[in-house]
Motif scaffolding. Structure first.
Motif, mmCIF file in Angstrom:
data_model
loop_
_atom_site.group_PDB
_atom_site.id
_atom_site.type_symbol
_atom_site.label_atom_id
_atom_site.label_comp_id
_atom_site.label_asym_id
_atom_site.label_seq_id
_atom_site.Cartn_x
_atom_site.Cartn_y
_atom_site.Cartn_z
ATOM 1 N N VAL A 1 52.578 56.399 44.506
ATOM 2 C CA VAL A 1 51.946 56.156 43.215
ATOM 3 C C VAL A 1 50.952 57.290 43.025
ATOM 4 C CG1 VAL A 1 50.305 54.520 44.275
ATOM 5 C CG2 VAL A 1 50.647 54.521 41.786
ATOM 6 N N TRP A 2 51.035 57.910 41.856
ATOM 7 C CA TRP A 2 50.247 59.138 41.603
ATOM 8 C C TRP A 2 49.741 59.110 40.171
ATOM 9 C CZ3 TRP A 2 51.521 63.723 38.583
ATOM 10 C CH2 TRP A 2 50.614 64.785 38.789
ATOM 11 N N THR A 3 48.644 58.446 39.981
ATOM 12 C CA THR A 3 48.001 58.426 38.675
ATOM 13 C C THR A 3 46.520 58.146 38.897
ATOM 14 O OG1 THR A 3 47.870 57.288 36.538
ATOM 15 C CG2 THR A 3 48.735 56.018 38.373
ATOM 16 N N SER A 4 45.703 58.759 38.063
ATOM 17 C CA SER A 4 44.258 58.648 38.283
ATOM 18 C C SER A 4 43.699 57.306 37.847
ATOM 19 C CB SER A 4 43.532 59.771 37.537
ATOM 20 O OG SER A 4 43.879 59.740 36.168
ATOM 21 N N SER A 5 44.498 56.522 37.142
ATOM 22 C CA SER A 5 44.039 55.211 36.694
ATOM 23 C C SER A 5 44.721 54.101 37.483
ATOM 24 C CB SER A 5 44.363 55.039 35.197
ATOM 25 O OG SER A 5 44.300 53.666 34.847
ATOM 26 N N GLY A 6 43.904 53.251 38.071
ATOM 27 C CA GLY A 6 44.466 52.116 38.787
ATOM 28 C C GLY A 6 45.291 51.223 37.886
ATOM 29 N N ASP A 7 44.883 51.104 36.633
ATOM 30 C CA ASP A 7 45.605 50.246 35.687
ATOM 31 C C ASP A 7 47.011 50.766 35.409
ATOM 32 O OD1 ASP A 7 43.402 48.640 35.533
ATOM 33 O OD2 ASP A 7 42.623 49.558 33.693
ATOM 34 N N ARG A 52 41.538 53.318 46.016
ATOM 35 C CA ARG A 52 41.115 51.914 46.148
ATOM 36 C C ARG A 52 41.919 50.972 45.254
ATOM 37 N NH1 ARG A 52 36.379 51.047 48.972
ATOM 38 N NH2 ARG A 52 35.252 52.954 49.514
ATOM 39 N N PRO A 53 41.953 51.218 43.944
ATOM 40 C CA PRO A 53 42.733 50.292 43.099
ATOM 41 C C PRO A 53 44.230 50.312 43.425
ATOM 42 C CG PRO A 53 41.961 52.191 41.817
ATOM 43 C CD PRO A 53 41.249 52.230 43.131
ATOM 44 N N HIS A 54 44.757 51.480 43.782
ATOM 45 C CA HIS A 54 46.187 51.526 44.093
ATOM 46 C C HIS A 54 46.507 50.755 45.378
ATOM 47 C CE1 HIS A 54 47.041 54.023 40.763
ATOM 48 N NE2 HIS A 54 46.633 55.156 41.272
ATOM 49 N N LEU A 55 45.630 50.884 46.377
ATOM 50 C CA LEU A 55 45.883 50.131 47.611
ATOM 51 C C LEU A 55 45.839 48.627 47.340
ATOM 52 C CD1 LEU A 55 44.093 51.945 50.593
ATOM 53 C CD2 LEU A 55 46.541 51.707 50.153
ATOM 54 N N GLU A 56 44.916 48.220 46.481
ATOM 55 C CA GLU A 56 44.866 46.781 46.138
ATOM 56 C C GLU A 56 46.178 46.346 45.498
ATOM 57 O OE1 GLU A 56 41.393 46.567 43.722
ATOM 58 O OE2 GLU A 56 39.999 46.735 45.425
ATOM 59 N N THR A 57 46.701 47.185 44.593
ATOM 60 C CA THR A 57 47.983 46.873 43.946
ATOM 61 C C THR A 57 49.106 46.787 44.974
ATOM 62 O OG1 THR A 57 47.331 47.980 41.902
ATOM 63 C CG2 THR A 57 49.691 47.707 42.271
ATOM 64 N N LEU A 58 49.174 47.788 45.855
ATOM 65 C CA LEU A 58 50.277 47.844 46.814
ATOM 66 C C LEU A 58 50.200 46.686 47.814
ATOM 67 C CD1 LEU A 58 50.548 51.691 47.571
ATOM 68 C CD2 LEU A 58 51.606 50.333 45.765
ATOM 69 N N LEU A 59 49.006 46.362 48.258
ATOM 70 C CA LEU A 59 48.875 45.257 49.219
ATOM 71 C C LEU A 59 49.234 43.928 48.568
ATOM 72 C CD1 LEU A 59 45.642 46.495 51.028
ATOM 73 C CD2 LEU A 59 47.941 46.300 52.026
ATOM 74 N N TYR A 94 56.262 47.960 52.960
ATOM 75 C CA TYR A 94 55.198 48.673 53.679
ATOM 76 C C TYR A 94 54.285 49.420 52.701
ATOM 77 C CZ TYR A 94 58.275 47.972 57.721
ATOM 78 O OH TYR A 94 59.070 47.426 58.707
ATOM 79 N N VAL A 95 53.029 49.562 53.121
ATOM 80 C CA VAL A 95 52.009 50.244 52.312
ATOM 81 C C VAL A 95 51.497 51.470 53.067
ATOM 82 C CG1 VAL A 95 49.706 50.027 51.299
ATOM 83 C CG2 VAL A 95 51.312 48.101 51.179
ATOM 84 N N GLY A 96 51.311 52.564 52.355
ATOM 85 C CA GLY A 96 50.821 53.770 53.019
ATOM 86 C C GLY A 96 49.938 54.605 52.121
ATOM 87 N N ILE A 97 49.465 55.700 52.679
ATOM 88 C CA ILE A 97 48.607 56.631 51.943
ATOM 89 C C ILE A 97 48.905 58.035 52.467
ATOM 90 C CG2 ILE A 97 46.628 56.495 53.521
ATOM 91 C CD1 ILE A 97 44.907 56.345 50.846
#
Lengths: 302, 224
Positions: free
Chosen positions: A111-117, A147-154, A164-167
């Protein structure tokens, strides 16, 4: 790396390392465990940066289909892409469809966007492009809005829409932030640059991955081709035969995947013959620590 | 914050050189013989710019189709799918077409040829006939050459040439997008290790220098 970290890596990796030069070669391609689940994946995956960003050109897509067919025919599994890679996701989805989604596919994108939304919409767009029911792995690309993306992925993982979730990071950047995420968040994968020249991750990231039970994906294994172009001007050292390597690509990749904390490397190529060379790195003996050190010194001296 | 020092120029390149060149082969195959029409328009523009002819801005109409064609067929259809820069450049080329049309539509604007006419005509000739063929000695397939009117580099260079031949235009405004593209294209070619691609920005810079050095001493009359 201390004993506790080393033991956390898993039996299969230890066994392959214990074989060492001169020992009998393990049978079958090297598959390494994802620490959080124990699932094994092929140690050589495939990157798509540049090589699969080819637009709608039918002729080139047919050629890349041969590359992908070769990848799976030689035991490949993980394909790694990103919405940042232009048309790569659309091309991968098209070609996977032509190959009828081969068994063993481990779909990984970012996921590659500057907005968590905007994350969920982008992920859904990627899923449609790939044509998969769900991704095996989704990673926050280059720690962007992590931070917001990890919340979405988890949350997706909790609800069964993601395995699976990664960074990720690359080029040795932001390792401090990466460490923080690895310590504080329940991620399954971390991706960063690792090769015989770029070895910063050996200091803290790889030991931390082993300690925390996080799988490690090595990107830029050939420094986007520059590394292999450089070493290929020199003859392959005779001692490469000690780890069953007949070419530089295999030797460079075996250096990466023989590290106990590395789960897989993701070289990218647009050529069938190079794919065959890459996939050979999963076979035969892996270099032991002494041979790894010898390779580092040798490449440094070139 | 992102540490940009960790990147090389090539790290910003999203596609392989082969992929970029291939876009021109696909473009040429799909649109031939539109090239002939666009070259006839360019020839007509060059004819109107011959010496001792008082000009009006209508000559700029002849460039509008070239910029619109580049925007739609190359940048939008071919370049945007492989580059994040494709959509912004599509917009800028469309804007350039509109700017040229807006200036061309001013019947009161009369132009004279200044001292920069000769370098301007040379640049037009280079853009139309020499620059496209430079790919051949570099090993590029003839089917994938970059032609005026469909490929951005020769289109931008020819436009800069036209701007050099005329006085009384809002030249700086009209030169902005062509200059910017030539610089961007040169960096892209450098990243692709194709040094011949740097000739476009070098020619563009030479045009700007010629305009500055020769244009500042030209007669001030012309626009009315």
């Amino acid at each position: 790396m201390n004993r506790r970290q080393f033991l956390a890596i898993g039996g299969a990796t230890l066994a392959s390392l214990a074989a060492g030069p001169g020992a009998a070669a393990p049978s079958g391609p090297l598959r390494k465990p994802i620490p959080s689940s124990g699932e094994r994946i092929p140690a050589i995956g495939m990157g798509t940066w540049i090589t699969f960003n080819i637009g709608s050109d039918a002729q080139t897509r047919a050629q890349r289909a041969d590359v992908l067919r070769t990848f799976f025919a030689h035991g490949g599994g993980m394909i790694d892409s990103s919405p940042m890679y232009g048309s790569a996701e659309a091309v991968v989805g098209d070609l996977l469809g032509r190959l009828d989604y081969p068994q063993g596919l481990f779909s990984a994108t970012k996921v590659w966007t500057s907005s968590g939304d905007d994350g969920p919409g982008e992920i859904e767009q990627s899923r449609r492009l790939w044509g998969v029911e769900r991704f095996d792995l989704l990673q926050v690309h280059n720690l962007l809005a992590w931070r917001p993306h990890l919340e979405t992925l988890l949350a997706m993982k909790d609800s069964g829409r993601l395995r699976y979730v990664g960074i990720t990071t690359s080029h040795g950047r932001r390792h401090g932030d990466l460490e923080q995420v690895m310590r504080d968040w329940p991620i399954d994968f971390v991706q960063a640059t690792y090769n015989v020249v770029d070895r910063d991750v050996e200091q803290r990231i790889l030991p931390l991955a082993a300690e925390r039970g996080i799988a490690f994906i090595a990107n830029r294994p050939f420094r986007r081709g520059a590394l292999i172009d450089r070493v290929q001007r020199e003859p392959l050292p005779a001692w490469a035969a000690d780890c069953d390597c007949a070419d530089w690509a295999g030797l460079l990749l075996k250096f990466i995947v023989s590290h106990p904390a590395v789960t897989c490397a993701i070289p990218a190529t647009s050529r069938v013959e190079h794919m065959v060379e890459n996939m050979r790195a999963m076979h035969g003996r892996q270099p032991d620590p002494a041979l790894r050190r010898r390779l580092v010194e040798h490449v440094r001296s070139l | 914050m992102t540490d940009w020092a960790g990147y090389a120029l090539a790290d910003f390149l999203m596609f392989a050189p082969d992929t970029y060149v291939r876009q021109f082969a696909l473009l040429n195959a799909a649109l031939w013989p539109l090239h002939v029409v666009l070259y006839l328009l360019a020839g007509a523009a060059a004819w109107r710019l011959r010496p001792a002819v008082s000009q009006d801005a209508a000559v700029l109409w002849l460039l509008v189709p070239a910029w619109a064609a580049c925007a739609w067929w190359f940048l939008h259809q071919r370049y945007a799918p492989i580059s994040l820069a494709g959509d912004p450049w599509t917009g800028l080329f469309a804007l350039q077409a509109l700017l040229l049309a807006a200036v061309a539509a001013r019947p009161a604007l009369r132009l004279v040829t200044p001292r920069t006419r000769l370098p301007g005509m040379l640049l037009i000739g280079y853009a139309l006939l020499v620059h496209p063929l430079l790919g051949l000695p570099a090993g590029r397939d003839a089917a994938a050459l970059e032609w005026f009117g469909l490929a951005p580099d020769p289109t931008a260079l020819a436009t800069l040439g036209v701007l050099l031949t005329l006085r009384g235009l809002p030249a700086a405004l009209l030169a902005l997008v062509p200059l910017a593209w030539c610089l961007f294209s040169g960096l892209s070619y450098l990243a692709m290790a194709m040094p011949l691609g740097t000739l476009a920005p070098l020619a563009a810079i030479a045009a700007a220098v010629a305009r500055y050095l020769l244009g500042r001493t030209a007669p001030a009359t012309g626009a009315s």
